[in-house]
Design a protein around this motif. Sequence first.
Motif, short mmCIF file in Angstrom:
data_model
loop_
_atom_site.label_atom_id
_atom_site.label_comp_id
_atom_site.label_asym_id
_atom_site.label_seq_id
_atom_site.Cartn_x
_atom_site.Cartn_y
_atom_site.Cartn_z
N VAL A 406 0.83 -1.20 0.00
CA VAL A 406 0.00 0.00 0.00
C VAL A 406 0.87 1.25 0.00
O VAL A 406 0.61 2.21 -0.74
N ALA A 407 1.93 1.25 0.82
CA ALA A 407 2.82 2.41 0.90
C ALA A 407 3.43 2.74 -0.44
O ALA A 407 3.63 3.92 -0.77
N ASP A 408 3.73 1.72 -1.25
CA ASP A 408 4.34 1.95 -2.57
C ASP A 408 3.39 2.70 -3.51
O ASP A 408 3.84 3.39 -4.44
N ARG A 409 2.10 2.57 -3.28
CA ARG A 409 1.13 3.24 -4.15
C ARG A 409 0.82 4.66 -3.71
O ARG A 409 0.22 5.44 -4.47
N LEU A 410 1.22 5.01 -2.51
CA LEU A 410 0.90 6.33 -1.97
C LEU A 410 1.95 7.37 -2.36
O LEU A 410 3.10 7.02 -2.65
N PRO A 411 1.58 8.66 -2.34
CA PRO A 411 2.58 9.71 -2.58
C PRO A 411 3.65 9.68 -1.49
O PRO A 411 3.40 9.24 -0.36
N ARG A 412 4.82 10.17 -1.82
CA ARG A 412 5.90 10.22 -0.84
C ARG A 412 5.48 11.09 0.36
O ARG A 412 4.82 12.10 0.19
N ASN A 413 5.85 10.67 1.55
CA ASN A 413 5.55 11.39 2.80
C ASN A 413 4.08 11.31 3.20
O ASN A 413 3.62 12.08 4.05
N ALA A 414 3.33 10.38 2.60
CA ALA A 414 1.91 10.25 2.97
C ALA A 414 1.76 9.88 4.44
O ALA A 414 0.78 10.27 5.09
N GLU A 415 2.74 9.14 4.97
CA GLU A 415 2.63 8.73 6.37
C GLU A 415 2.71 9.93 7.31
O GLU A 415 2.22 9.89 8.43
N SER A 416 3.32 11.03 6.85
CA SER A 416 3.36 12.25 7.67
C SER A 416 1.95 12.78 7.91
O SER A 416 1.66 13.33 8.98
N VAL A 417 1.08 12.62 6.93
CA VAL A 417 -0.31 13.05 7.09
C VAL A 417 -1.00 12.18 8.14
O VAL A 417 -1.72 12.68 9.02
N LEU A 418 -0.76 10.87 8.05
CA LEU A 418 -1.35 9.98 9.05
C LEU A 418 -0.83 10.30 10.45
O LEU A 418 -1.59 10.29 11.42
N ASN A 419 0.45 10.59 10.56
CA ASN A 419 1.02 10.92 11.86
C ASN A 419 0.41 12.20 12.43
O ASN A 419 0.18 12.32 13.64
N ALA A 420 0.13 13.17 11.55
CA ALA A 420 -0.51 14.42 12.01
C ALA A 420 -1.90 14.13 12.58
O ALA A 420 -2.30 14.68 13.61
N LEU A 421 -2.64 13.25 11.92
CA LEU A 421 -3.97 12.88 12.40
C LEU A 421 -3.88 12.09 13.70
O LEU A 421 -4.69 12.27 14.61
N ARG A 422 -2.87 11.21 13.80
CA ARG A 422 -2.71 10.44 15.03
C ARG A 422 -2.36 11.34 16.21
O ARG A 422 -2.86 11.17 17.32
N ARG A 423 -1.45 12.29 15.98
CA ARG A 423 -1.03 13.18 17.07
C ARG A 423 -2.18 14.01 17.60
O ARG A 423 -2.23 14.34 18.79
N SER A 424 -3.10 14.36 16.73
CA SER A 424 -4.21 15.23 17.15
C SER A 424 -5.19 14.48 18.05
O SER A 424 -5.87 15.10 18.88
N ARG A 425 -5.28 13.16 17.88
CA ARG A 425 -6.23 12.35 18.64
C ARG A 425 -7.68 12.79 18.42
O ARG A 425 -8.56 12.53 19.24
N ARG A 426 -7.95 13.46 17.29
CA ARG A 426 -9.31 13.89 16.95
C ARG A 426 -9.36 14.16 15.45
O ARG A 426 -8.32 14.35 14.82
N PRO A 427 -10.53 14.20 14.84
CA PRO A 427 -10.62 14.54 13.41
C PRO A 427 -10.12 15.95 13.15
O PRO A 427 -10.28 16.85 13.98
#
Length: 476
Positions: A406-427
């Motif tokens: 899945v990661a290979d299909r995503l844009p580079r640094n896409a996980e940074s977006v997920l990490n931002a959402l995780r850190r917020s602990r809210r939508p």
Amino acid sequence: MSENEVDVALGAPIEERATRLAELPEDQWFDRKSVRIDPKTLAKALVAFANAEGGTIVIGLNDGEVEGVKRHASHVNALRQASIDFTVPPVRMHADQVGVRRADGSTDALLLLRIPPSEGVHETHTGDCYLRIGDESRKLTQTLRTQLEYDRGVSVYDGTRVAGSIQQDLDQAALSAYRQAARAQSTYQRLLQARSLLTREGELTVAAWLLFAALPQSTMPHAHVRVMQYGSIERGTGSRHSVISGKDIRVEGRIPDVIMEAARLVDEWLPSRDALSADGRFEPIPIVPRDAWLEGIVNAVVHRAYSIVGDHVRVEIFPNRIEIESPGRFPGLVDPKNLDGISRYARNPRIARVCADLSIGRELGEGIRRMVDEMRLAGLTDPVFTQTQASVKLTLAADARIPAAVADRLPRNAESVLNALRRSRRPLGTGEVQEALGWARPTVVRHLRALRDEGLVAWRGQSEKDPRATWEIAFD
């Protein structure tokens, strides 16, 4: 290898000394040079060691063979003068000779140069600046040099004096244990001098005090670690504060003892989850790998800014993560967004060298890469570093990593977006994600849509133009 391995080799019988020195790997604190090296070339290594954590250069060994220096008296004098003639400002160093045996059994000598970590930034006479990184003397770009000059303002704090202190103020049992670990034969004073733990006037440095004083917090109360465990994934406030009763402990003492006690508490308090073991049975394992959080604690204690007196290291344990916050931002040479290519740099070079002698930690850079490896091996997301104006917070979360396909299909640094959402602990709204990452809005939108197409995030809104629409993690 740590610096004490060099000392052990130098203390070997004269018949074995050259062989042992030739077998040692070159690293952060050790280098070998041929006696034929040009003084201008030697100056690069002198600058690199002085700008980093100091180290030792042995001259007169080449490809495992003893060249010796006795037959090169005039050239050796030029090498001794290299720091004066070809470094600006002159690198401070101590030169000595040690006896060795040549292959034919005759006696010769090697030139030994000891370079302490410097209080400032040095360059060669041609204006080039070098930094010792691993086994390389790496030339710095102008940008990195500027950052090094900025960082030097706080990096030398561990070398400042503790007013009125003397060697007798240190815990003799701790010194004895360190001398044994370093396999040193010298007096305590010589050992402290070799590690730059005494000033020229014989007073103790901050590093010596934090490492060997009976109770460093008697004069530096901020030099402690606070370990806390929460019953909820949120800290809460006031009456809803979720710290578990009896699970908020202030750990004091010498740096090695503080690290060990903090680690003991985390071992005891960190939640576990059931996982399938190699023998096919489900067994409890910590939600975060031990090697990952232990490196985090070591880095936080060893590399914190001890010049910041109003704050301390915090280790916070939640049901789904562990957070470690340390006073002082990352040095400018370190890019926390590039975990795989992070540069090594020690804010407290004297503390780092002693801890390496004691086999504590893997150092800034290597330790961070090790944390990344351990989290990935456990199938968890990468460590996340967040900088405030005066601190760095490390988050090690028990969140599943994106599958490689899945990661290979995503844009580079896409996980940074997920990490931002995780850190917020809210939508978060699109604008809030943009603000958290500092990216352009079209880039954020492109990444969010790609993640949504893979089922990793969910969009909640009434219409495409809904200003209150939000994004949230869809798979954790």
